[in-house]
Design an enzyme around this catalytic site. Structure first.
Site, PDB file in Angstrom:
ATOM      1  N   ARG A  88       1.165   7.621   2.485  1.00 44.72           N
ATOM      2  CA  ARG A  88      -0.448   8.386   3.616  1.00 44.72           C
ATOM      3  C   ARG A  88       0.388   9.633   3.774  1.00 44.72           C
ATOM      4  O   ARG A  88      -0.568  10.573   3.776  1.00 44.72           O
ATOM      5  CB  ARG A  88      -0.415   7.920   4.629  1.00 44.72           C
ATOM      6  CG  ARG A  88      -1.799   6.334   4.658  1.00 44.72           C
ATOM      7  CD  ARG A  88      -1.665   6.230   5.874  1.00 44.72           C
ATOM      8  NE  ARG A  88      -2.411   4.549   5.409  1.00 44.72           N
ATOM      9  CZ  ARG A  88      -1.620   3.440   5.530  1.00 44.72           C
ATOM     10  NH1 ARG A  88      -0.757   3.362   5.683  1.00 44.72           N
ATOM     11  NH2 ARG A  88      -3.320   2.088   5.289  1.00 44.72           N
ATOM     12  N   ASP A 121       7.433  -3.794   9.141  1.00 39.41           N
ATOM     13  CA  ASP A 121       6.109  -2.723   9.705  1.00 39.41           C
ATOM     14  C   ASP A 121       5.043  -2.610   9.079  1.00 39.41           C
ATOM     15  O   ASP A 121       4.393  -2.096   9.952  1.00 39.41           O
ATOM     16  CB  ASP A 121       7.440  -1.655   9.474  1.00 39.41           C
ATOM     17  CG  ASP A 121       7.401  -1.547   8.303  1.00 39.41           C
ATOM     18  OD1 ASP A 121       6.711  -2.052   7.168  1.00 39.41           O
ATOM     19  OD2 ASP A 121       8.763  -0.991   8.439  1.00 39.41           O
TER      20      ASP A 121
END
Length: 365
Positions: free
Chosen positions: A206, A93
């Site tokens: 993140r 991904d």
């Protein structure tokens, strides 16, 4: 067969498949690096002795997702026109995987997706990976699923069962390949007291930046201060949004070892010797059961629920109280700890690469 990747996790999961392809008659394997990562990727290339045919060398300091994405599409098209592959393989991904898939689609080259079907059903968690892999699904022609759950996700999104090959996860193949190559000791751990129980930590996502990481680090600090018989090993991500906060909260705490990022082989070494793992890494969630170590997942959602369902991992999120409570239970109760030791790895049996080769013979005949 053109295999393209640009990050360490991709390299780890492709390594056993590349080895099998190059050992199997009838397949010609061309390996292209994009250079999305540099040194961390190079370590895996050296460790597994992967022969690389070309390197786009795209990485630059402080690169953005937009920069990586645009450069991959522009430069990879030239590779496709030169190699003229029958099939392109991407993994997972990453920005590399998505942009390589787009470039291949533009060139009408069939796409195979390794580790297809992982989903959280939340477009921002993990970011940007959830949307990357969903888009790759709609570009790919062949979907190599790691589990029944992933297969069901693909079918739910309209992928034909005839295009899905449920093979297991090559990360387990990679761990088996790595075991005899890992050294007996590594100097990076020389300050760690292995007479204590070792907690191995990774935290860098993140979506956890800011308050999430603050809660994680304060939770780790509380755990260490409560338990005098543990050492905490935390290889700190180089991103200042992670490293600055980690050093502020944990830098002066006794028995906390803030280290440089570990190589893949050092990571295998410490997973084999630690007592408990707390991580937000997808790959480590998959690898830990092979080392028979319980995992506390420092995320609110995971696209790898197999470990949760098998009872070898527990989702604790980024809440300080939940992290401390779950860790205390495993550190204080031998019964609770033993319940989370994996008898087998729910992500695979080490034979995924063999199954992929068998499937490719059918696809390319």
């Amino acid at each position: 067969m053109l295999i393209a990747f640009g990050t360490r996790p991709e390299a780890v999961k492709f390594a056993p498949l590349i080895q099998k392809l190059r050992q199997t008659s009838g397949f010609k394997c061309f390996v292209c690096l994009t250079g999305q990562h540099r040194e961390m990727l190079a370590q895996v290339i050296r460790f597994f002795k992967i022969d690389v045919d070309t390197d786009l060398k795209l990485m630059r300091a402080n690169q953005s997702l937009e920069y990586v994405s645009g450069r991959v599409i522009i430069k990879f098209g030239k590779i496709i026109r030169t190699v003229k592959p029958d099939l392109l393989f991407v993994q997972g991904d990453t920005a590399t995987a998505l942009m390589v898939a787009i470039s291949s689609f533009y060139s009408r080259v069939p796409i195979a997706h390794l580790e297809a079907g992982l989903r959280t059903w939340d477009k921002y968690r993990p970011f940007p990976e959830e949307i990357n892999r969903k888009l790759i699904t709609h570009l790919a022609d062949y979907h190599f699923s790691p589990s029944p759950i992933a297969t069901r996700n693909l079918i739910h999104e309209g992928v034909s069962k005839l295009r899905i090959y449920e093979v297991g996860n090559t990360v387990v193949d990679a761990v088996q390949l790595a075991r005899p190559l890992v050294k007996k000791k590594y100097t990076v751990f020389k300050s760690v007291n292995f007479k204590n129980r070792i907690l191995f930590i990774t935290a860098h996502r993140r979506e956890s930046f800011g308050q999430g990481l603050r809660e994680i680090f304060n939770g780790l600090k509380e755990i260490v201060q409560r338990h005098k018989d543990i050492d905490l090993v935390y290889p700190v991500h180089l991103n200042p949004k992670v490293s600055t906060l980690a050093r502020k909260i944990l830098g002066r705490v006794k028995r906390v070892h803030l280290m440089r990022p570990l190589t893949y082989e050092e990571t295998c070494w410490i997973m084999n010797r630690c007592y408990l793992i707390l991580t937000d890494s997808g790959g480590i969630q998959e690898e830990a059961p092979s080392f028979k170590k319980p995992v506390l997942v420092l995320r609110d959602v995971t696209e790898r629920p197999e470990g949760i369902k098998a009872g070898v991992a527990q989702l604790v999120g980024t809440n300080q109280h939940k992290i401390v409570s779950a860790a205390n239970q495993l550190l204080n109760s031998e019964t609770a700890y033993k319940r989370m030791i994996a008898k087998t790895n729910p992500y695979g049996d080490g034979k995924a690469s063999e199954r992929i080769i068998t499937s490719l013979r059918k696809i390319l005949r």
